[in-house]
Design a protein around this motif. Structure first.
Motif, PDB file in Angstrom:
ATOM      1  N   VAL A  39       0.846  -1.206   0.000  1.00  0.00           N
ATOM      2  CA  VAL A  39       0.000   0.000   0.000  1.00  0.00           C
ATOM      3  C   VAL A  39       0.881   1.255   0.000  1.00  0.00           C
ATOM      4  O   VAL A  39       0.633   2.211  -0.735  1.00  0.00           O
ATOM      5  N   LEU A  40       1.930   1.225   0.795  1.00  0.00           N
ATOM      6  CA  LEU A  40       2.804   2.411   0.878  1.00  0.00           C
ATOM      7  C   LEU A  40       3.570   2.628  -0.431  1.00  0.00           C
ATOM      8  O   LEU A  40       3.714   3.769  -0.885  1.00  0.00           O
ATOM      9  N   LEU A  41       4.026   1.552  -1.050  1.00  0.00           N
ATOM     10  CA  LEU A  41       4.754   1.724  -2.312  1.00  0.00           C
ATOM     11  C   LEU A  41       3.789   2.203  -3.411  1.00  0.00           C
ATOM     12  O   LEU A  41       4.130   3.080  -4.206  1.00  0.00           O
ATOM     13  N   GLY A  42       2.579   1.660  -3.400  1.00  0.00           N
ATOM     14  CA  GLY A  42       1.564   2.129  -4.356  1.00  0.00           C
ATOM     15  C   GLY A  42       1.320   3.621  -4.186  1.00  0.00           C
ATOM     16  O   GLY A  42       1.209   4.376  -5.161  1.00  0.00           O
ATOM     17  N   TYR A  43       1.272   4.046  -2.943  1.00  0.00           N
ATOM     18  CA  TYR A  43       1.061   5.476  -2.642  1.00  0.00           C
ATOM     19  C   TYR A  43       2.223   6.326  -3.188  1.00  0.00           C
ATOM     20  O   TYR A  43       2.015   7.344  -3.856  1.00  0.00           O
ATOM     21  N   VAL A  44       3.453   5.863  -2.936  1.00  0.00           N
ATOM     22  CA  VAL A  44       4.630   6.625  -3.385  1.00  0.00           C
ATOM     23  C   VAL A  44       4.674   6.706  -4.920  1.00  0.00           C
ATOM     24  O   VAL A  44       4.978   7.754  -5.492  1.00  0.00           O
ATOM     25  N   LEU A  45       4.316   5.606  -5.574  1.00  0.00           N
ATOM     26  CA  LEU A  45       4.385   5.582  -7.048  1.00  0.00           C
ATOM     27  C   LEU A  45       3.093   6.094  -7.689  1.00  0.00           C
ATOM     28  O   LEU A  45       2.989   6.195  -8.904  1.00  0.00           O
ATOM     29  N   ASN A  46       2.102   6.370  -6.829  1.00  0.00           N
ATOM     30  CA  ASN A  46       0.798   6.832  -7.302  1.00  0.00           C
ATOM     31  C   ASN A  46       0.150   5.804  -8.254  1.00  0.00           C
ATOM     32  O   ASN A  46      -0.356   6.163  -9.318  1.00  0.00           O
ATOM     33  N   LYS A  47       0.206   4.555  -7.844  1.00  0.00           N
ATOM     34  CA  LYS A  47      -0.343   3.458  -8.657  1.00  0.00           C
ATOM     35  C   LYS A  47      -1.152   2.516  -7.776  1.00  0.00           C
ATOM     36  O   LYS A  47      -0.921   2.427  -6.572  1.00  0.00           O
ATOM     37  N   GLU A  48      -2.074   1.777  -8.412  1.00  0.00           N
ATOM     38  CA  GLU A  48      -2.809   0.723  -7.705  1.00  0.00           C
ATOM     39  C   GLU A  48      -1.842  -0.399  -7.331  1.00  0.00           C
ATOM     40  O   GLU A  48      -0.805  -0.579  -7.988  1.00  0.00           O
ATOM     41  N   ILE A  89      -2.068  -3.515  -7.874  1.00  0.00           N
ATOM     42  CA  ILE A  89      -1.927  -4.486  -8.965  1.00  0.00           C
ATOM     43  C   ILE A  89      -0.774  -4.101  -9.896  1.00  0.00           C
ATOM     44  O   ILE A  89      -0.078  -4.965 -10.439  1.00  0.00           O
ATOM     45  N   PHE A  90      -0.534  -2.810 -10.032  1.00  0.00           N
ATOM     46  CA  PHE A  90       0.575  -2.332 -10.882  1.00  0.00           C
ATOM     47  C   PHE A  90       1.898  -2.926 -10.393  1.00  0.00           C
ATOM     48  O   PHE A  90       2.746  -3.334 -11.187  1.00  0.00           O
ATOM     49  N   LEU A  91       2.054  -2.993  -9.076  1.00  0.00           N
ATOM     50  CA  LEU A  91       3.316  -3.478  -8.513  1.00  0.00           C
ATOM     51  C   LEU A  91       3.591  -4.908  -8.977  1.00  0.00           C
ATOM     52  O   LEU A  91       4.706  -5.259  -9.310  1.00  0.00           O
ATOM     53  N   TYR A  92       2.531  -5.722  -9.005  1.00  0.00           N
ATOM     54  CA  TYR A  92       2.705  -7.142  -9.342  1.00  0.00           C
ATOM     55  C   TYR A  92       3.168  -7.378 -10.771  1.00  0.00           C
ATOM     56  O   TYR A  92       3.826  -8.350 -11.068  1.00  0.00           O
ATOM     57  N   VAL A  93       2.783  -6.468 -11.651  1.00  0.00           N
ATOM     58  CA  VAL A  93       3.182  -6.686 -13.045  1.00  0.00           C
ATOM     59  C   VAL A  93       4.413  -5.852 -13.419  1.00  0.00           C
ATOM     60  O   VAL A  93       4.804  -5.814 -14.571  1.00  0.00           O
ATOM     61  N   HIS A  94       4.995  -5.182 -12.413  1.00  0.00           N
ATOM     62  CA  HIS A  94       6.205  -4.383 -12.685  1.00  0.00           C
ATOM     63  C   HIS A  94       7.297  -4.675 -11.659  1.00  0.00           C
ATOM     64  O   HIS A  94       8.014  -3.760 -11.243  1.00  0.00           O
ATOM     65  N   PHE A  95       7.391  -5.936 -11.221  1.00  0.00           N
ATOM     66  CA  PHE A  95       8.384  -6.291 -10.202  1.00  0.00           C
ATOM     67  C   PHE A  95       9.805  -5.876 -10.574  1.00  0.00           C
ATOM     68  O   PHE A  95      10.615  -5.558  -9.718  1.00  0.00           O
ATOM     69  N   ASP A  96      10.107  -5.870 -11.881  1.00  0.00           N
ATOM     70  CA  ASP A  96      11.488  -5.583 -12.303  1.00  0.00           C
ATOM     71  C   ASP A  96      11.757  -4.100 -12.519  1.00  0.00           C
ATOM     72  O   ASP A  96      12.881  -3.711 -12.826  1.00  0.00           O
TER      73      ASP A  96
END
Ligand code: SAM
Ligand code: GLN
Length: 293
Positions: A32-41, A43-50
């Motif tokens: 949740v915190l990383l999503g907040y910092v990147l301003n993304k949902e 789910i975005f994190l899961y498809v952009h692990f790299d």
């Protein structure tokens, strides 16, 4: 060369770091915190692990990690909390709305809807005591377009946040905000179809035993219900019927083991008729509705 932190790598590192600090949901909070910092949902994190973080994102995320490790609730770090499907702004002046409180909102909406649909054409205006972020009153106004509300809080800072939320949900023209002490500001406001409240209800001596996330960060004035936690219910059960139309109701959220005491109080006041007790998903009495005779 500086180490490259990808989304996948930093999430794993943060999860382990939070575990060391006994954070209850280390992975979820990290996401949740990383999503907040990147301003993304999330789910975005899961498809952009790299995907690597740039230095600005990394610095902002480190600040968030530090705050959470000190037990600051995630909602105060990100400044938002979802409630009834709406994103409420929250600050340290407002209680973070709890999922349990959705039971009070749903209970109230169902009953307000029935009254609003009756021939007398009442059901137009309710009062919400203890505004906080506006979680209760604003979500009802958002979903019931014909209804108006008055809401009271003793904290001007909380009212300021709730006003921002009212603007955000485009309901400002149907709500009046009053700063003052609980029922007092309702004098001279006429009668309401319903009074709703999630008042402070934690017994004073239990506050020290609460999780540090709650007791060190959430406003004490939103939690402290006096010696036995029942101070605000005493006022409501004795006085609020005077501000409710005949056939209207008082609906309150209650804490664990408080329903019996409240039912006793209701019996002592002849203005209350039928009483309903609604349980939460854990089977705990969570909401009481008292109908004005
Ligand atoms: N309604 C919000 C919710 O459910 O998330 C906030 C509920 S919080 C438990 C109680 C609120 O009552 C706080 O915002 C606090 O500032 C307010 N409050 C405490 N004492 C009060 C008083 N004497 N008069 C009016 N509001 C009061
Ligand atoms: N439900 C909140 C908690 O358990 C208390 C809110 C209140 O006192 N109304 O922390």
């Amino acid at each position: 060369m500086a180490e490259i932190w990808t989304i996948g790598k930093i999430l794993k590192w943060t999860e382990e770091y939070f575990q060391k600090y006994n954070i209850e949901n280390p992975r979820l909070d990290a996401e949740v915190l990383l999503g907040y910092v990147l301003n993304k949902e999330r789910i975005f994190l899961y498809v952009h692990f790299d995907q690597p973080l740039d230095s600005e994102e990394l610095a902002k995320f480190k600040e968030c990690i530090k705050k959470r490790a000190m037990k600051m609730p995630v909602a105060y770090i990100t400044g938002v909390r979802e409630f009834m499907g709406l994103d409420f702004k929250v600050t340290e002046a407002t209680l973070i709305p709890r999922p349990d409180t959705e039971i009070l909102v749903e209970t109230a909406m169902e009953r307000l809807g029935k009254i609003a649909g009756n021939e007398a054409g009442t059901g137009k205006c309710f009062a919400d005591l203890g505004t906080g972020s506006g979680a209760i009153c604003l979500s009802i106004l958002n979903y019931m377009k014909e209804i108006e509300a008055v809401t009271v809080d003793i904290s001007p800072k909380a009212i300021a946040v709730a006003k921002e939320n009212a603007e955000k949900f485009a309901v400002s023209d149907r709500i009046e905000f009053l700063e003052g002490d609980f029922l007092k500001p309702l004098e001279n406001k006429g009668k309401f179809t319903a009074i709703l409240s999630n008042p402070p209800y934690i017994p004073k001596q239990d506050i020290l035993g609460l999780e540090s996330d709650v007791k060190d960060f959430e406003p004490m004035g939103a939690l402290d219900g006096g010696i036995d936690g029942l101070d605000f219910y005493r006022q409501l059960l004795v006085k609020s019927a005077n501000y409710i139309e005949d056939g209207g109701f008082l609906a309150i959220e209650i804490g664990i083991n408080q329903s019996q005491a409240i039912l006793e109080m209701a019996k002592r006041n002849l203005m209350w008729g039928k009483v309903e007790v609604i349980k939460d998903l854990a089977g705990i009495d969570r909401c009481v509705v008292l109908w004005k005779k």
